[in-house]
Motif scaffolding. Structure first.
Motif, PDB file in Angstrom:
ATOM      1  N   ASP A 148      63.530  98.398  50.350  1.00 15.84           N
ATOM      2  CA  ASP A 148      64.631  98.441  49.315  1.00 15.84           C
ATOM      3  C   ASP A 148      66.059  98.285  49.728  1.00 15.84           C
ATOM      4  N   ARG A 149      66.306  98.726  51.078  1.00 15.73           N
ATOM      5  CA  ARG A 149      67.617  98.724  51.556  1.00 15.73           C
ATOM      6  C   ARG A 149      67.845  97.620  52.280  1.00 15.73           C
ATOM      7  N   SER A 207      62.806  98.323  57.463  1.00 20.63           N
ATOM      8  CA  SER A 207      62.298  99.301  56.416  1.00 20.63           C
ATOM      9  C   SER A 207      63.485 100.517  56.435  1.00 20.63           C
ATOM     10  N   GLY A 214      63.654 104.649  49.896  1.00 21.88           N
ATOM     11  CA  GLY A 214      65.100 105.142  49.796  1.00 21.88           C
ATOM     12  C   GLY A 214      65.526 105.764  50.784  1.00 21.88           C
ATOM     13  N   ALA A 263      66.365  94.475  51.786  1.00 28.15           N
ATOM     14  CA  ALA A 263      65.743  93.120  51.034  1.00 28.15           C
ATOM     15  C   ALA A 263      66.848  91.890  51.436  1.00 28.15           C
TER      16      ALA A 263
END
Length: 121
Positions: free
Chosen positions: A78-79, A75, A2, A81
């Motif tokens: 999660d942000r 990287s 995150g 994908a």
């Protein structure tokens, strides 16, 4: 990872400096021809990539002019994908996965103080 992971990635930029750095639409393009380091020769995307096709075209041009293959640091995943999937469909592949770890400094120091050291029982 995150938001904290994004902050760590941005802070890590200074640990692998590049001789050429350009900011384009929130991206950070880095190139260091003398060193064959992935991190200092990679593009770091912004938190949100609105138009992956256009963004990747621009970064490929940046690296082509410098005679090197583009590397994108995806990287935190999660942000990114969707960007990761777009790059995979375009033929990019995972080259060097990296684990980023962090901890509260006070907790680490407290834990270290409790470890038995030679001469201290």
């Amino acid at each position: 990872m995150g938001f904290v992971g994004l902050e760590i990635e941005r802070a890590a930029v200074a640990t692998w400096p590049a001789s050429t750095v350009e900011r384009v639409d929130g991206w950070l393009y880095r190139c260091c021809g003398l060193l064959n380091r992935k991190r200092s020769n990679s593009a770091l995307p912004p938190a949100v990539v609105a138009d992956a096709a256009a963004a990747v075209e621009r970064l490929e041009e940046f690296y082509a002019v410098r005679g090197t293959k583009p590397i994108v640091q995806v990287s935190p995943l999660d942000r990114h994908a969707e960007l990761d999937a777009f790059l995979a469909a375009r033929g990019y592949r995972v080259v060097a996965p990296t684990a980023v770890m962090f901890a509260d400094c006070t907790r680490v120091l407290d834990d270290l103080a409790r470890l038995p050291l030679p001469g201290r029982l």
